[in-house]
Design a protein around this motif. Sequence first.
Motif: not given
Length: 611
Positions: A512-532
């Motif tokens: 359990x991510x937070x003991x005592x509770x059901x919580x929802x979560x989704x991680x994200x790794x965002x790529x960063x566009x370059x101007x070029x």
Amino acid sequence: MASRTTKPLRTQPGVVNPPVRVRLPRWRINIILLVCMLLIGRVVLRLGELQIVQHESLSGLARAEIDRQVPIQAQRGLITDRLGNVLAMDVDRESLWVVPAQIDPEHAPVLALTLATILNKDAETILATLTNRDYYWLPVARWLEPEVAAQIDALDEPGLHWQYEPRRVYPQGTFAAQILGAANFNGDGISGVEGFYNQALQGVDGSVQAEFDPNQNPIAIAPSRTLPPRDGTDLTLTIDPLVQYVIERELQQAVQQHNADGGTIIVLDPKTGAIRGMASWPTFDPNSYGDYPAEVYGRNPAISNLYEPGSTFKMITVAAGLQSRSFDANVQVNDTGSIYRYGYWLKNWNASGNGMIDPAHVIYFSSNVGALLLNEITGPENFYHVVKAFGFGEPTGVDMAGEEVGIVNSWGTPAYNDLGLLTNAYGQSISVTPLQMVQAAAAIANDGVRMRPYIVERRCQAGRCTDTEPMQMGQPIDKEVAWTIRRMLVNSANHYAPVVWGTRTGSYADQWLVPGYQVAAKTGTSSIPLPTGGYDQSYTIGSVLGFAPAEDARYVILVKIDRPKDDIWGVTTAIPVYYNIVDQLLRYDKVPPDPTLVSPGQYIPGMVVAE
């Protein structure tokens, strides 16, 4: 002999000639009379012109010589948080004004030099103000400190006058700075709530119209006319001070710990759309906003900065397929780790495959290949229909200045391409604002109903108050679909719990991510566009998007950390921040924990649980 008296001869008076009578010809008399009549007529006509024809204009000019209208500035409205703590207010401070007509021209240069020394201002500019008789009075320096005002008082200069003027003050300093924005020295809001509600906050200035003598002193016995000002509207924000304090502290600590460029955290009530907290780093002090770059005080990154959401967008991808009935929760796709499409190899974060997986495990494993395969089943028309229904590519309608709409190359637009459909499935080639992501997750938490985010809870003007009514913006997904996505997100949250609990429990299995509770979560790794073109290979944006509790959610939370230097995937950066915030807010909101939702080795503060 008798004498003879000789008498003098008497002379005869001369004859007086009769006076000569001058005769003027009548034609000459008539000419003189005519000239006199013309002159008298001219005078009469001129008097008539002045007294009748030009009466109004000349009276106005005469009145303007003695009448002056002095403005009375309205008080700018108060801004408070939802518990009544003052966040922005007007405070009266002394400003130095001059009546140029009362200044001795010969003494003006010396006075200008003296004031320049005291005020640390340019002497020529002050001299130009002291000698400018085109105006009744002009400001010399505004909002002076008491000790500076005392030095000017000692000059005992009759042409200098004090005027109390309101100045915008932010008692809490940097607290909620990006939400509030700032007001400039003219009293105009230039960003944030101050900018969006500027007209309502300003109110309407009043004036005093009175008569003045030639020395520009008011005539006390003359009648005066006063138009009182109408003060601005007072605003009560939706911000909870504890929520705002927690997220600001957690964000600052995370940015400093991981040497990140910045970040954003948003906390929103999914049932109403009320924003309970919104923080970004770097921040600024609105009391001295001019000391910061314009992009810091002029933009709120939570609504103005675009980014590619990365894997947090996979909840939208699965929701689109389920809502359009393109597939159900039991469909299986083959995640091979990498796949070739349209001339490109598209891969998972580690290029490893997970085999045959269903939509829940696409989210659980954060599978890029699985997400794009689901999008191929859904198809572009169905996918972008749901994406639009969630509010992407359009403003959320939040009542703050500077909101961006994002970039969505939808089906049927010239910018659409089939490769974009696949990369959009895992949050690339699509640009969103942080608030748009929070709004979409809030719809999932709220049984599929999307609410308009808002920041002002109440507006009060002259004792009359109006509360903001929550507004539904549509229902992008059905209640049943929303419930299904929530269950998937609970499993996703538990999958990342070892980031927080692994070193404490000794286990890196799901817990359990937070003991005592059901919580929802989704991680994200965002790529960063370059101007070029292409993406930055060195840095990313790490984020977590979720809500707590998973059912009957009180808070939707986005944690976004920009370019952490010690964590390219962003997971170990953002997950602990998300955990700390959820743990504190659920206890603050007195949500009772469930003792059965505790993994071995975990604990609930204040409760004893079995090992």
